[in-house]
Design an enzyme around this catalytic site. Structure first.
Site, PDB file in Angstrom:
ATOM      1  N   LEU A 135     -62.859  32.383  -3.035  1.00  0.00           N
ATOM      2  CA  LEU A 135     -61.528  32.619  -3.588  1.00  0.00           C
ATOM      3  C   LEU A 135     -60.777  33.621  -2.731  1.00  0.00           C
ATOM      4  O   LEU A 135     -61.330  34.669  -2.373  1.00  0.00           O
ATOM      5  CB  LEU A 135     -61.658  33.143  -5.018  1.00  0.00           C
ATOM      6  N   SER A 136     -59.525  33.330  -2.409  1.00  0.00           N
ATOM      7  CA  SER A 136     -58.620  34.260  -1.740  1.00  0.00           C
ATOM      8  C   SER A 136     -59.231  34.715  -0.417  1.00  0.00           C
ATOM      9  O   SER A 136     -59.439  33.907   0.481  1.00  0.00           O
ATOM     10  CB  SER A 136     -58.306  35.429  -2.676  1.00  0.00           C
ATOM     11  N   ALA A 137     -59.530  36.012  -0.250  1.00  0.00           N
ATOM     12  CA  ALA A 137     -60.171  36.460   0.981  1.00  0.00           C
ATOM     13  C   ALA A 137     -61.510  35.757   1.173  1.00  0.00           C
ATOM     14  O   ALA A 137     -61.907  35.438   2.298  1.00  0.00           O
ATOM     15  CB  ALA A 137     -60.367  37.968   0.953  1.00  0.00           C
ATOM     16  N   GLY A 190     -62.004  32.751   0.213  1.00  0.00           N
ATOM     17  CA  GLY A 190     -61.613  31.435   0.686  1.00  0.00           C
ATOM     18  C   GLY A 190     -61.300  31.436   2.166  1.00  0.00           C
ATOM     19  O   GLY A 190     -61.644  30.490   2.894  1.00  0.00           O
TER      20      GLY A 190
END
Length: 487
Positions: A156-158, A160
């Site tokens: 997720l996010s970083a 990801g």
């Protein structure tokens, strides 16, 4: 905190969540991350650990040898335990039979506990955090006897962004990946470039994005990982343009172009677009969640397709973990002994505007058969025929069938067949400026560029000087058709 100190800290941090940054500045206590709890266990001594990460793991009891392995990477300001508790991965590890590794970074590496997806010293092959994560994979493979051909990574996010970098740097390690509200591989190579990627990555061609992957492991020629891309349409932390760039990047790596093979709707206002490889199997899939902000899509509940709990950056929409696992084929790898072979002879016997009829050959030892449409289970039947009803006219659907033994264990999936229902609205064509296409609801803007609704194809700058023809089919799905638009 004095402004001068805050400015120095901001220069040290690559922000991947604006609101999370504020929370970290105002609410941080300086305490270390909470210890992992429950079935999550910390592992030490997994390798030289050049990235200074912590390793946590979860495995169901009586895990068989040769089971898959999943690596799950948290976002900024999160911990491994946050991801373990809220993402839903433990549920499917128990249900389908695989182990999960939860790497964790801390404020010692980054003030907001972000993985270093933007740092060449951390995200490249044989370097830093990326190398530490691969050491965790090797440790877990030895510990659990995991199948090295079925290792997957999600984040997720970083997390990801680091997932995309890992897929590029280690395509020989990971068979598939899932990037949730994340960034394309090698989008940024410095902290200064990280924020620019979040709000709108460089306007590169698919080939240029693909070259970033190919350069991460020079000389590697495949096979390439299969990639799922999850994005909220209202994400103003990591903008939706990143999902388009990820789609362009990985379809180019696969050499399959940017026009989807199929598009359909899932729960939670989710639009799924599938990009098949040359054998007709999904290689890249995008999931656009309408109205969702920055986070991982979850769907609390006890249903087979429900998972997770809502929390900061875990948003109630759809169980992304379930659909990611199905895309990777984890639901077909359940333990229980020898798998039944794939049914042969699957073919379409009839189509209408709202239904598709299928038939296949019987499998010795099968107690029943499971029918999958577009990767999701739709029915179980004792016979070797099935009619799928309630479908949308003029729409392509992809089917596979698995044989199920008396204990409920599914076997190997059949080769896929595609059926297109009859009828539906004829294709329509619209030629107008980018400004007018947006005003008419056929396209949308992100970061100053215009993207066609449905296909998310980049149409260029948002102004009255650029004109495109868009073809609509099915309703609400637009593709660029400047070279010809047969209605």
């Amino acid at each position: 905190m004095r402004p001068s100190i805050l400015r120095r800290l901001l220069r040290r941090v690559a922000p991947t969540a604006a609101l999370a940054l504020v929370a970290a500045m105002l609410g941080a206590t300086g305490a270390p991350p909470a210890a992992a709890a429950g079935g999550l266990q910390q592992v030490t001594g997994f390798g030289s650990n050049p990235g200074n990460l912590q390793m946590y793991e979860y495995a169901p009891a009586s895990l068989p040898a040769n089971a898959p392995l999943v690596v799950a990477l948290h976002g900024c300001t999160q911990t491994a335990n946050d991801y373990y508790t809220n993402s839903g991965w433990p549920k499917y590890a128990d249900l389908w039979g695989f182990a999960v590794v939860f790497p964790q970074t801390t404020a010692a590496n980054n003030a907001l506990s972000c993985f270093g997806w933007f740092d060449p010293a951390e995200d490249g092959r044989g370097r830093g955090e990326a190398a530490s994560i691969v050491q965790m994979v090797e440790y877990a493979k030895q510990r659990y006897g995991s199948d090295g051909r079925r290792v997957y990574v999600t984040g997720l996010s970083a997390g990801g962004g680091m997932t995309a970098d890992l897929l590029a740097a280690y395509p020989d390690v990971f068979a598939g990946g899932s990037v949730a509200s994340g960034l394309p591989a090698q989008c940024a190579t410095s902290q200064a470039g990280a924020s620019g990627c979040q709000t709108g990555p460089q306007k590169l061609t698919p080939a240029q994005w693909g070259d970033k992957v190919r350069a991460a492991h020079p000389g590697y020629a495949g096979p390439w990982p299969r990639v799922a891309i999850w994005q909220g349409s209202a994400d103003y932390t990591v903008y939706p343009a990143n999902a388009t760039a990820l789609r362009d990047q990985w379809t180019d790596v696969w050499g399959i172009g940017q026009t989807p093979s199929a598009t359909d709707s899932l729960p939670g206002g989710t639009t799924r677009s599938v990009y098949d490889d040359t054998s007709g199997n999904p290689a890249v899939v995008t999931y656009s969640v309408s109205g969702m902000g920055h986070g991982l899509a979850v769907s609390p509940g006890s249903g087979a397709e429900q998972c997770g709990t809502t929390a900061a950056y875990f948003l109630n929409a759809i169980c992304s973990t379930y659909h990611t696992g199905v895309f990777w084929g984890l639901d077909r790898d359940v333990p229980g002994g020898e798998q039944l072979p794939a049914p042969s002879g699957l073919h379409v016997t009839d189509v209408a505007a709202d239904r598709v009829s299928l038939s296949w050959d019987a499998v010795a030892g099968a107690d029943s058969y499971a029918v999958h449409r577009d990767g999701a289970g739709v029915a179980g039947t004792a016979g070797t025929t099935y009619t799928d009803t309630g479908l949308t006219a003029g729409t392509a659907y992809r089917y596979t069938v698995t044989a199920v033994d008396g204990s409920g264990t599914p076997g190997t999936a059949s080769p896929q067949v595609t059926a297109t229902t009859t009828g539906g609205a004829p294709a329509r064509c619209f030629t107008a400026t980018n400004y007018a296409q947006v005003a008419a609801g056929r396209a949308h803007t992100t970061g100053g560029h215009v993207y066609a609704n449905g296909s998310d194809q980049d149409m260029g700058l948002y102004n009255v000087f650029v004109t495109h023809t868009l073809r609509e089919s099915p309703t609400g799905y637009f593709v660029i058709a400047d070279t010809g638009c047969a209605a």
